[in-house]
Design a protein around this motif. Structure first.
Motif, PDB file in Angstrom:
ATOM      1  N   ALA A  94       0.755  -1.190  -0.136  1.00 52.51           N
ATOM      2  CA  ALA A  94      -0.083  -0.196  -0.017  1.00 52.51           C
ATOM      3  C   ALA A  94       0.801   1.187   0.108  1.00 52.51           C
ATOM      4  O   ALA A  94       0.431   2.078  -0.589  1.00 52.51           O
ATOM      5  CB  ALA A  94      -1.054   0.046   1.330  1.00 52.51           C
ATOM      6  N   ARG A  95       2.081   1.221   0.719  1.00 52.48           N
ATOM      7  CA  ARG A  95       2.943   2.364   0.929  1.00 52.48           C
ATOM      8  C   ARG A  95       3.407   2.632  -0.449  1.00 52.48           C
ATOM      9  O   ARG A  95       3.555   3.699  -0.880  1.00 52.48           O
ATOM     10  CB  ARG A  95       3.776   2.097   2.125  1.00 52.48           C
ATOM     11  N   ALA A  96       4.307   1.527  -1.059  1.00 53.24           N
ATOM     12  CA  ALA A  96       4.593   1.707  -2.384  1.00 53.24           C
ATOM     13  C   ALA A  96       3.762   2.113  -3.222  1.00 53.24           C
ATOM     14  O   ALA A  96       4.273   3.009  -4.140  1.00 53.24           O
ATOM     15  CB  ALA A  96       5.479   0.528  -2.844  1.00 53.24           C
ATOM     16  N   SER A  97       2.363   1.736  -3.309  1.00 52.64           N
ATOM     17  CA  SER A  97       1.417   2.152  -4.391  1.00 52.64           C
ATOM     18  C   SER A  97       1.161   3.315  -4.285  1.00 52.64           C
ATOM     19  O   SER A  97       0.936   4.379  -5.233  1.00 52.64           O
ATOM     20  CB  SER A  97       0.177   1.072  -4.337  1.00 52.64           C
ATOM     21  N   ALA A  98       1.087   3.789  -2.978  1.00 54.56           N
ATOM     22  CA  ALA A  98       0.592   5.254  -2.743  1.00 54.56           C
ATOM     23  C   ALA A  98       1.713   6.224  -3.184  1.00 54.56           C
ATOM     24  O   ALA A  98       1.611   7.474  -3.759  1.00 54.56           O
ATOM     25  CB  ALA A  98       0.310   5.613  -1.275  1.00 54.56           C
TER      26      ALA A  98
END
Length: 199
Positions: free
Chosen positions: A138-142
Motif C-alpha cells: 500500500a505504501r509503495a502504491s501510494a
C-alpha cells in the motif's frame, strides 16, 4: 537474543525513514548469527534479517545491495525448510515485490505480487507477516500515485490482521492519506472514519 529484537527494530526504523540505520542493524545482526548453513539453529532468523536489510536498501534506492541481499535470502530459503516460521520462499518473493516496487518497476512488481497471492506459500505466512507486507505494498502504491491499488492493499491488510492497521500509527496515517484521494475505494473511506483519521 539481540538478533530477535533487531527485526522489529528494523521495521520501526524503516517506518521512520531511517533506512540506513535499519540496513546496518540488520546486516550486523545477520552476520553475528554464525555460519550460513541453512540447517543451523538460526536459519529462519538470519533469512528474516537479510530480507529486512534488503527492504531497507531498496528504500534507500540502493538497488545493487537490495538485490544482493535478496539473493542471499533466496539461497537460504531454497536450501532450508522454514515455511512455518515466517521465512521461506513466500517471504522472499514478498521482498522481491517490494524491491521491484522501490526501484519503480511497478509492472514487474504487480505481476510478482499477483503470483505471490495465488501461491500456496502465501497462506503459510503468519497473518501479521501478510498484513505487514500488504501495508508495504500500500505504501509503495501510494508513493507511485496508485491510490486505488493502495486502498485495496490497506483493506486486505485490515482483513488479514486487523490490529496491524488499527493499532499502528504509521498504518493509520497511511489510511488517512490514501482516503483523501478521490480514487480511494469507498470501503477505505469508511475505514478512515472508523479509525477517526478521516479529514
Amino acid at each position: 537474543m539481540s538478533a530477535v529484537a533487531t527485526v522489529p527494530l528494523c521495521q520501526a526504523l524503516r517506518c521512520c525513514d531511517r533506512n540506513g540505520a535499519a540496513l546496518r542493524a540488520a546486516v550486523v545482526a545477520a552476520h553475528r548469527l554464525g555460519p550460513r548453513d541453512p540447517a543451523a539453529r538460526f536459519g529462519s532468523l538470519r533469512g528474516t534479517l537479510l530480507l529486512q536489510a534488503a527492504l531497507a536498501a531498496a528504500d534507500r534506492a540502493d538497488d545493487r545491495s537490495a538485490r544482493g541481499l535478496v539473493d542471499q535470502a533466496v539461497a537460504l530459503a531454497d536450501q532450508g525448510s522454514f515455511g512455518g516460521e515466517g521465512f521461506g520462499p513466500a517471504a522472499v518473493h514478498a521482498a522481491r515485490v517490494l524491491v521491484e516496487a522501490a526501484r519503480g518497476d511497478l509492472p514487474v512488481a504487480t505481476v510478482r505480487h499477483e503470483r505471490l497471492l495465488a501461491s500456496p506459500g502465501w497462506r503459510w505466512l503468519p497473518p501479521e507477516h501478510r498484513a505487514a507486507y500488504l501495508l508495504d505494498v500500500a505504501r509503495a502504491s501510494a508513493s507511485a500515485g496508485e491510490m486505488s491499488r493502495a486502498g485495496r492493499a490497506l483493506l486486505a491488510a485490515e482483513g488479514t490482521a486487523r490490529s496491524e492497521v488499527h493499532d499502528r500509527p504509521a498504518a493509520r496515517d497511511l489510511v488517512a492519506a490514501v482516503a483523501r484521494s478521490t480514487a480511494a475505494p469507498a470501503a477505505l473511506t469508511r475505514l478512515a472514519a472508523t479509525l477517526h483519521v478521516a479529514r
